[in-house]
Scaffold this active site. Sequence first.
Site, PDB file in Angstrom:
ATOM      1  N   LYS A  38       0.847  -1.202   0.000  1.00 20.06           N
ATOM      2  CA  LYS A  38       0.000   0.000   0.000  1.00 20.06           C
ATOM      3  C   LYS A  38       0.885   1.257   0.000  1.00 20.06           C
ATOM      4  O   LYS A  38       2.082   1.173   0.304  1.00 20.06           O
ATOM      5  CB  LYS A  38      -0.916  -0.013   1.227  1.00 20.06           C
ATOM      6  CG  LYS A  38      -0.178   0.104   2.540  1.00 20.06           C
ATOM      7  CD  LYS A  38      -1.094  -0.128   3.745  1.00 20.06           C
ATOM      8  CE  LYS A  38      -0.324   0.006   5.035  1.00 20.06           C
ATOM      9  NZ  LYS A  38      -1.068  -0.520   6.197  1.00 20.06           N
ATOM     10  N   ARG A 128     -10.814   0.103  14.412  1.00 22.57           N
ATOM     11  CA  ARG A 128     -10.881   0.801  13.130  1.00 22.57           C
ATOM     12  C   ARG A 128     -11.954   0.095  12.298  1.00 22.57           C
ATOM     13  O   ARG A 128     -13.124   0.219  12.592  1.00 22.57           O
ATOM     14  CB  ARG A 128      -9.490   0.809  12.476  1.00 22.57           C
ATOM     15  CG  ARG A 128      -9.337   1.787  11.354  1.00 22.57           C
ATOM     16  CD  ARG A 128      -7.887   1.942  10.889  1.00 22.57           C
ATOM     17  NE  ARG A 128      -7.296   0.716  10.387  1.00 22.57           N
ATOM     18  CZ  ARG A 128      -6.050   0.633   9.896  1.00 22.57           C
ATOM     19  NH1 ARG A 128      -5.280   1.704   9.853  1.00 22.57           N
ATOM     20  NH2 ARG A 128      -5.569  -0.511   9.457  1.00 22.57           N
ATOM     21  N   TYR A 251      14.683  31.412   6.624  1.00 21.99           N
ATOM     22  CA  TYR A 251      13.542  32.092   7.250  1.00 21.99           C
ATOM     23  C   TYR A 251      13.694  32.155   8.761  1.00 21.99           C
ATOM     24  O   TYR A 251      14.080  31.175   9.397  1.00 21.99           O
ATOM     25  CB  TYR A 251      12.251  31.320   6.945  1.00 21.99           C
ATOM     26  CG  TYR A 251      11.829  31.397   5.506  1.00 21.99           C
ATOM     27  CD1 TYR A 251      11.454  32.602   4.922  1.00 21.99           C
ATOM     28  CD2 TYR A 251      11.786  30.236   4.728  1.00 21.99           C
ATOM     29  CE1 TYR A 251      11.053  32.655   3.596  1.00 21.99           C
ATOM     30  CE2 TYR A 251      11.381  30.278   3.400  1.00 21.99           C
ATOM     31  CZ  TYR A 251      11.021  31.504   2.841  1.00 21.99           C
ATOM     32  OH  TYR A 251      10.622  31.548   1.532  1.00 21.99           O
ATOM     33  N   MET A 299      10.616  25.347   1.406  1.00 19.28           N
ATOM     34  CA  MET A 299       9.786  24.485   0.563  1.00 19.28           C
ATOM     35  C   MET A 299      10.627  23.667  -0.420  1.00 19.28           C
ATOM     36  O   MET A 299      10.393  22.477  -0.597  1.00 19.28           O
ATOM     37  CB  MET A 299       8.752  25.319  -0.194  1.00 19.28           C
ATOM     38  CG  MET A 299       7.699  24.478  -0.885  1.00 19.28           C
ATOM     39  SD  MET A 299       6.509  25.454  -1.816  1.00 19.28           S
ATOM     40  CE  MET A 299       5.605  26.303  -0.527  1.00 19.28           C
TER      41      MET A 299
END
Length: 354
Positions: A38, A128, A251, A299
């Site tokens: 997955k 779940r 930053y 980023m």
Amino acid sequence: MIQKSNSIVEVHLDKLKQNLQTLRSHLDKNTRIMSVVKADAYGHGAVEVAGTLEPLVEAFAVNDIHEGIELRKQGITKPVLVFEVPQKSMASHYRMHNLTATVSAKEHFDWLPNGSSYHLNFDTGMGRLGFAPDEAERVLSLVKQNENIFCTGLYSHFATADSPGSDFVAEQHRLFKMIREQFPQKLSAHIANTGATAFYSSEQFNMVRLGIGLYGYAPGTTEIKDIAPILQWKSKLVQVKPITEQSTVSYGATWQAPEDGYLGIIPVGYDDGLKRSLSEELTVRINGERYPLVGNITMNYSMVFLGEDEYKPDTSVQLLYSGSNAWDWASKIDTIPYEILTSINPKIPREYIL
Ligand SMILES: *Cc1c(COP(=O)(O)O)cnc(C)c1O
């Protein structure tokens, strides 16, 4: 999908096979392995991982039906179990692509078209998905009433098997055994994940579902002997420039150079999966030496203080490597390697080493 070209994820398929072999040594000879691919095989690339493992395992599991369809399109033929709750609008695809659905509520019996197969999911304590243990009898009668769809297995999922010695594991195991006894013995029955396989000697029924261990990590802080990470993440310095004592980086201007030296710019940031919360927490490896990431991760860039070492642009930088692997990262920001690995942006090319 537009690929990113500023870093590369290297996946060692030979090590993947070794990890499988190590985990198999924890199992009885007849226990079958479902390998969990997955989330794009926990970020490693589901198609290549499944293709490599297909001759060596008995089945695969994905979360999303689209992941299962992709495996079929890429030629995977072994059984593929889909964990997610079936959606009515997608129900026809299970049969169309020969994928095994998970039935965990009464209405799912009505949605699956004739000829589909499924495993039943019971909630023995994970809290779940799944039927409650005391519904087993009623579920069995639904299985019998719906004879045009085929129940081929039943499963449950442990909540606390990431470390050894849990009483909760023993209780879930007891409940699952009780449920299993009410169903035909020929069905696949599976509850163990990597942790239960490596850390518990209780009966594994006839199948286990292995995820994180295949990728070389233990699920919790207890080590699993003889498995090793199969993924490395690499980039390159795009710029190197002198930095003077006390000048600040990034930053917030939170980091100040302790002395004159060189600053390297790495074109990898939180968009790539280098989490901002790891700012000032990591060392990268360049030319065999470790250097600290400094200032806030941005980023698309992060910065490394090189001291007096003036490397040339294009010099290779190791981000995830043995010595600073996904567990090392995870432990610094209170998470688990699963989250680190699945955070690596899928647009970053994966390179497979045989
Ligand atoms: C992810 C998952 C697994 C695999 O767990 P690992 O700890 O990675 O071995 C097994 N079963 C289910 C239902 C899962 O969601």
